[in-house]
Design an enzyme around this catalytic site. Sequence first.
Site, PDB file in Angstrom:
ATOM      1  N   TRP B 163      90.106  19.501 -37.427  1.00 32.65           N
ATOM      2  CA  TRP B 163      90.267  18.160 -36.816  1.00 32.65           C
ATOM      3  C   TRP B 163      88.994  17.350 -36.956  1.00 32.65           C
ATOM      4  CZ3 TRP B 163      95.009  17.869 -37.127  1.00 32.65           C
ATOM      5  CH2 TRP B 163      95.877  18.843 -36.647  1.00 32.65           C
ATOM      6  N   ASP B 164      87.867  18.024 -36.825  1.00 33.98           N
ATOM      7  CA  ASP B 164      86.591  17.340 -37.025  1.00 33.98           C
ATOM      8  C   ASP B 164      86.501  16.768 -38.442  1.00 33.98           C
ATOM      9  OD1 ASP B 164      84.773  17.042 -34.954  1.00 33.98           O
ATOM     10  OD2 ASP B 164      84.053  19.094 -35.078  1.00 33.98           O
TER      11      ASP B 164
END
Lengths: 414, 414
Positions: B163-164
């Site tokens: 997600w980062d």
Amino acid sequence: MSQILKGMRVVESSAFVAVPLAGMTLAQMGAEVIRFDRIGGGLDHTRWPVAPNGQSLFWDGLNKGKKSIAVDMKSAQGKELITRIVTAPGEDAGLFITNLAVKGWLDHASLSQHRADMITVTLTGDRQGHPQVDYTVNPSLGIPHMTGPEGYADPVAHALPAWDVAAGQMVVSALLAAERNRLRRGTGQDVTFSLKDVAAATIGHLGLIAEAALTGKARGKSGNALYGAYGQDFVCSDGKRIMVIGLTERQWLGLVRMTGTEAAMARLADCTGRDLCDEGARFALRHDITGILKPWFAVRPSKVAGQECDKAGVTWSQFRSIPEALAEDPDLSEDNPMFRVLNHPGVGRYPVPGSPLNFSGYARTDPVPAPALGAHTEEILGDVVGLSDTEIAGLFDAGIVQSAAPRRSCRTAA
Amino acid sequence: MSQILKGMRVVESSAFVAVPLAGMTLAQMGAEVIRFDRIGGGLDHTRWPVAPNGQSLFWDGLNKGKKSIAVDMKSAQGKELITRIVTAPGEDAGLFITNLAVKGWLDHASLSQHRADMITVTLTGDRQGHPQVDYTVNPSLGIPHMTGPEGYADPVAHALPAWDVAAGQMVVSALLAAERNRLRRGTGQDVTFSLKDVAAATIGHLGLIAEAALTGKARGKSGNALYGAYGQDFVCSDGKRIMVIGLTERQWLGLVRMTGTEAAMARLADCTGRDLCDEGARFALRHDITGILKPWFAVRPSKVAGQECDKAGVTWSQFRSIPEALAEDPDLSEDNPMFRVLNHPGVGRYPVPGSPLNFSGYARTDPVPAPALGAHTEEILGDVVGLSDTEIAGLFDAGIVQSAAPRRSCRTAA
């Protein structure tokens, strides 16, 4: 209801995750996105997950807010129509994104003959142009090797197509960068990249290639532990599992204070000669640290433990399934302005996400469902290609185009 | 050596993955990216993995090609300097990206008082502004619940901060969209979004929320199987493991032909009444299919099996660790124009990735290593803030700024 990319027109030829996601991201930022498919639907038209009636929830999820046209691309007329749609005039048009192998009539060189300032963004599997998916890229780059419970011998796959998601967002950036350049210099651009290169570059950016090259050693599996500092899952007295983070010094000291384990941590530091304010020492000693912290969580229900974490400024979350998250977490409901519960005829009601991005100058707009395949065929032939009603009727009669085809629940047998 | 974003200046206040990755992505596309940190370095200055000498390979990986300035931001003078850097004039400047909580002097409203057309992109952990990391977002949204070997009871974490990575690429898109808008309308923009919303939206886009809402059931773990169609890992006669994909009909039929299992597959279809050209049937019957295919792989060394896959047009890859991939795969070497082997003084030589993106109008440029913390302090104070040599010397004497600090191998104890 205006949005930040309003007026931009992007044409998409795609399947599966990356480019459909890119097109949808652009559509949710206000661009007009036209996805064209072969008659009957493309490779991903029945992709799982599917609804109880067989309709693809995957396709519905990744094509929200787009316009759909279905064309027989084996025919010369179909090819000409698509070329005219992709290269149609307009300062904010001439933008094409694809992850299908388009050699010949749909490649950048061919399109540029019709529109000199054409911008094409093409995503391939690997840099040689072969197909690849997350399921193959990950094994080849060592990700499943370092995923899974400590001591578990076999490689473990990710459940998420992470590279596809990242690559999809990069299609958006690449398109916007190329369009920015065209606005200033008037020149088109042929942008190419591969899923495998996205993965290879990213593991390099994260330091994993350097680590492997300098140490020669494979990073082992570390289960649910946070790599390189402290973070671990704990089972609480109600049997529920929570994740607790001690990544930064503030989080770590908060965790120790909250659990009243200062003395035990000091003894651990003394015995080992390590400073627990060094994040690497916390990772090396994670099993000892977990042993010290475990009893605190074991006697508290997860709700109480979470409340204590909140009070202490410790970052945490609860493990749950997606249905549990849907039932419990307001972030997946209309309490979150990103979500709207929409009814999908024949399928049912469920929360649908819009764009995660909030632009101060533009009010958030509600997510728009995916079109039925071919739902905009007539509109696009009229508005974008500029055909007359008679010409459009002729194309339908000849079977060159199709409108709003019934959804197929599965592919026909070969 | 020009690049597509040349002339753009972006200022970054960040830590960890998402925003550092965004800044680096912009730098590798030609933007001037200035990262400012507190004296001694930010939260991620010693993040693992680290080199044998203790230097953070993570920091080096995510800050390539940026300019670094180190400033005491607790002092009024430091705050004023940073404000002047962020809001410095220039048509292609006034762009600020951050994932640190910047309330007050560094928030969009404050910056806009100095530059009315300021664009700020702020990434938070969740939409309430709390810190979150992939390690907490994933459990709360059900990802570890569906990851891992079939039948394994506990949740299994991803090894990648997926997600980062996705959020970092969205910072880039959001910035370019806002700058495109500013170019046309002259207005600034305050863009905000959260890591958790990126994850929540993406699982929605992939159909996972719809699936959970409509069926009420949690998707089970499926090990290394490709979800929803066919794809599986096989151990070959040399003990090596390969992944084979039968996602599309073409891949599936190629796999059956290659292994000569047409008759066995036909029998399976007959017995079960399922059509194996229906991708969902392939997933439902994956254990039977794997049983049929297994003997073919068990008697062939992985190299031969791979060659056969290539011949048959079957998508596949080999499982290996990152060091094995480094040793074997030309895609991780200078054979791939994306990589350059660079020497890092005191650390060593290793392959460093540039941008995965190829722009036809701009030659690929070599990756530029990360700066030492504060390496550009003097240059930035002169060129961007416009201070005289005497003024700059005064700031150094007063300890308000620092240049090229020695790398710390670990944080000091609290």
